[in-house]
Design an enzyme around this catalytic site. Sequence first.
Site, PDB file in Angstrom:
ATOM      1  N   GLU A 115     -58.678  18.106 -47.583  1.00  0.00           N
ATOM      2  CA  GLU A 115     -59.521  17.370 -46.285  1.00  0.00           C
ATOM      3  C   GLU A 115     -59.596  18.664 -45.318  1.00  0.00           C
ATOM      4  O   GLU A 115     -60.687  18.582 -44.365  1.00  0.00           O
ATOM      5  CB  GLU A 115     -58.281  16.481 -45.559  1.00  0.00           C
ATOM      6  CG  GLU A 115     -58.072  15.193 -46.437  1.00  0.00           C
ATOM      7  CD  GLU A 115     -57.155  14.200 -45.676  1.00  0.00           C
ATOM      8  OE1 GLU A 115     -57.605  13.238 -45.506  1.00  0.00           O
ATOM      9  OE2 GLU A 115     -55.801  14.548 -45.801  1.00  0.00           O
ATOM     10  N   GLU A 135     -53.213  11.025 -52.631  1.00  0.00           N
ATOM     11  CA  GLU A 135     -52.077  10.470 -51.601  1.00  0.00           C
ATOM     12  C   GLU A 135     -51.687   9.046 -52.261  1.00  0.00           C
ATOM     13  O   GLU A 135     -50.414   8.952 -52.077  1.00  0.00           O
ATOM     14  CB  GLU A 135     -52.654  10.534 -50.374  1.00  0.00           C
ATOM     15  CG  GLU A 135     -52.758  11.799 -49.463  1.00  0.00           C
ATOM     16  CD  GLU A 135     -54.205  12.528 -49.887  1.00  0.00           C
ATOM     17  OE1 GLU A 135     -54.392  13.541 -49.217  1.00  0.00           O
ATOM     18  OE2 GLU A 135     -54.759  12.254 -50.837  1.00  0.00           O
TER      19      GLU A 135
END
Length: 262
Positions: A115, A135
């Site tokens: 990210e 995740e």
Amino acid sequence: MSPPTSTPYDTLLVEERADRVVVTLHRPEARNAISGRMIAELHRVCEDLERDPRLLLLTGHGGVFAGGADIAELLGRGRDEALQGINSRLFERVRGLPMPTVAAVDGWALGGGAELAYACDIRIAGPDAVFGNPEPGLGILAAAGACWRLGELLGESVAKQVLLAGRNLDATAALACGLVMDVVPADRLTAEAHALLDRMARSSALALRLTKLVTDAPGAHPVADDLAQAVLFEGRDKEERMTSFLAKNEKNEKNEKNGARA
């Protein structure tokens, strides 16, 4: 040009130059995992770049970009910490820096590491680069920008392959889908990233800033285009660069005519 200087940090190696700042994520004991301390130190870097706008090169130490967020820290975070957007606020700040940002990625760029790379304007990769967002396997989601930024970068289909199906993008796949600008040998990654920054640094700094500002503005923005161009049209930099361009063309045309006569 003044020699580069280094600023002491605990989790980063920061090299400051006249036209750029080079930041290396440096937690070798944890595959450069993004900790709260690293977040705080990256905020310091952003503060410096907001005050003194320069290009940013972001990379990782030891053949790894960042293996993710610090899971031990995440385990201890609850609802209140999630609502603070600890990582997402930083990554959005990186995205909003006034001058272009480049991530040079080799090895793992997973979870929060991916990210952070997504938040940069341009990415260049080594052959062993791998981007992924695992995740959901840890019972959480990619909440620091991937769930919406990845769709903007790659399109909905590929974004869902990464976010929902757990697909990792190796360097070849990342290049094919446009996530990275180029894939270069690992021993040339830093040099090629600097060459890219050198190319940008030869452009007008103000033109780069305004181009990034307009490009990142949401929706259609013809008025913003016009206003930004109006500022640049009145600048000395534009006059000098265009005058030099025309003089160079005129010289080339004269040389071509003289060559033809000969």
